[in-house]
Design an enzyme around this catalytic site. Structure first.
Site, mmCIF file in Angstrom:
data_model
loop_
_atom_site.group_PDB
_atom_site.id
_atom_site.type_symbol
_atom_site.label_atom_id
_atom_site.label_comp_id
_atom_site.label_asym_id
_atom_site.label_seq_id
_atom_site.Cartn_x
_atom_site.Cartn_y
_atom_site.Cartn_z
ATOM 1 C CG HIS A 107 -1.777 -1.085 1.551
ATOM 2 N ND1 HIS A 107 -1.271 -2.082 2.042
ATOM 3 C CD2 HIS A 107 -2.986 -1.122 1.053
ATOM 4 C CE1 HIS A 107 -2.249 -2.817 2.323
ATOM 5 N NE2 HIS A 107 -3.547 -2.678 1.907
ATOM 6 C CG ASP A 110 1.806 -1.081 3.438
ATOM 7 O OD1 ASP A 110 1.157 -0.752 4.478
ATOM 8 O OD2 ASP A 110 1.633 -1.657 2.561
#
Ligand code: XLS
Ligand code: NI
Ligand code: NI
Length: 443
Positions: A107, A110
């Site tokens: 993501h 992240d």
């Protein structure tokens, strides 16, 4: 920011995981996953396209609803700084290299910290994309897919593309635009849309029709932008029936396909199917794969499994050979992965708190899939299962069955046929137990 290209070791003492074969007792070796071994004309490496996820493996802390982070991660300094982000990239690429996983997935949030505003957040992302690109070049590890985190920040409490607030929709659009761009920049093979909070917790406050229209508009804009920037990766929708909302709009494969078809999006998307999401929807993973496969939309899988006794998305590593056999039977049946792969959307148990557990967990999953593949290939080579199914439908290959399939007859002709037939004769047993035992011959 200082770049430390695989100069620092985060998993000291752990070597590149070798393949040692079924007789090995070495826990840091593969017993079944042999990347170069050819099965049905392709290497195992090509079959699986194994992928490590950033969110669980690098960003997971072992926290749950009852307790805070518990995992030992000696490289973490307790911050979410850009320095820390760069360090984590080093950890990911060392891990993938030692494991022999050719792909990873992330993501946006992240890999780079969210900052005070979107402009600064995007700047963080751009800086991290450079770091990731260097690591990709150095290690050969590639991006299977990217995605945007549209569920963690409080602004997304009512959803993103399906929020009641139009500004949230706009913000989410800007975030996804950027996430697709960085995925493109990193040569990602795909981009995933998982529903996040696209759903509802009560219908009392929800205009479902309007929300679904908005979701479709959002995805059309994404398709449009993909074309504009020349991103050739595959778009996927990842079904899940609940969590965090009570009802997620992308509840299962069939619901997703219907949504995509209704809004004219089907040709632009495939499905990314996750085992634990299938079981939350009261389906088997094989069911979901069949639904997608039959529609030509079988794209990729998030490999994990749930726990029979726990009713939520526990995201355990897939170690059940029966499960991996069923998955690989279906994947092989539909011709294998092209852009997709076996992405370990799985996390260690809270109690498995040491860095080495990350290796044990992935090795377990990869070996279970390798066994599943070998078993599935043996079942296919043997041919009795396929022969049974083919034979079961043989009345459709000739006579009235063939006429029905080719659209040559209607109700009137069939009535005439049935009147002449008298009673139906020749029904045969489904032989479920016989077939279950046949499968067990190979396991
Ligand atoms: C959550 C989902 C998520 C997606 C990526 O349940 O599995 O991890 O795979 O957003
Ligand atoms: Ni997932
Ligand atoms: Ni999940």
């Amino acid at each position: 920011m200082k770049r430390r290209i695989l100069s620092k070791e985060y998993f000291p003492g752990i070597p590149k995981i070798p393949y040692e074969g079924p007789d090995s007792k070495n826990p840091l070796a593969f017993k079944h996953y042999n990347p170069d071994e050819i099965v049905e004309g392709k290497t195992m490496k090509e079959h699986f396209r194994f992928s490590v996820v950033y969110w669980h493996t690098i960003r997971g802390t072992g926290s749950d609803m009852f307790g805070s982070g518990a995992w030992l991660r000696p490289w973490e300094d307790g911050t979410n700084s850009m320095e820390m982000a760069a360090t984590r990239a080093g950890v990911l690429f060392e891990f993938c290299t030692k494991l022999g996983a050719p792909f990873y997935a992330f993501h946006d949030r992240d890999v780079a910290p969210e900052s005070r505003n979107l402009r600064e957040t995007n700047r963080n992302l751009d800086r991290m994309v450079k770091v990731l690109k260097d690591y990709q070049r150095e290690t050969g590890v590639q991006l299977l897919w990217g995605t945007a985190c549209l569920f963690a920040h409080p602004r997304y409490m009512h959803g993103a593309a399906t929020s009641c607030n139009a500004d949230v929709f706009a913000y989410a659009a800007a975030q996804v635009k950027k996430a697709i761009e960085i995925t493109h920049e990193l040569g990602g093979a795909g981009y995933v849309f998982w529903g996040g909070r696209e759903g509802y917790t009560t219908l009392l406050n929800t205009d479902m029709k309007r929300e679904l229209d908005h979701l479709a508009a959002f995805l059309h804009m994404a398709v449009e932008h993909k074309k504009r920037i020349g991103f050739k990766g595959q778009f996927y929708i990842e079904p899940k029936p609940k969590e965090p909302t009570k009802h997620q709009y992308d509840s299962d494969a069939a619901a997703c396909l219907n949504f995509l078809r209704q809004y004219g999006l089907l040709e632009h998307f495939k499905l990314n199917l996750e085992t634990n999401h299938a079981t939350l929807a009261n389906h088997t993973m094989q069911h979901e794969l069949e639904v997608a496969g039959a529609a030509g939309a079988l794209g990729s899988i998030d490999a994990n499994m749930g726990d029979l006794m726990l009713g939520w998305d526990t995201d355990q590593f897939p170690t059940d050979i029966y499960l991996t056999t069923q998955i690989m039977l279906t994947i092989l049946k539909y011709g294998g992965f092209t852009t997709g792969g076996v992405n370990f959307d799985a996390k260690c148990r809270r109690e498995s708190f040491e860095p080495v557990d990350l290796f044990y967990a992935h090795i377990a999953g990869m070996d279970a899939f390798a066994r599943g593949l070998k078993i599935a290939a043996a079942i296919r080579h043997d041919g009795r299962l396929a022969e049974f199914v083919k034979n079961r439908y043989r009345s459709w290959d000739v006579g009235i069955g063939k006429q029905i399939e080719s659209g040559k007859v209607g109700f009137a002709e069939l009535e005439e046929y049935a009147l002449k037939l008298g009673e139906v004769k020749g029904l045969e047993s489904g032989r479920q137990e016989f077939l279950e035992n046949l499968i067990n011959e190979f396991i």
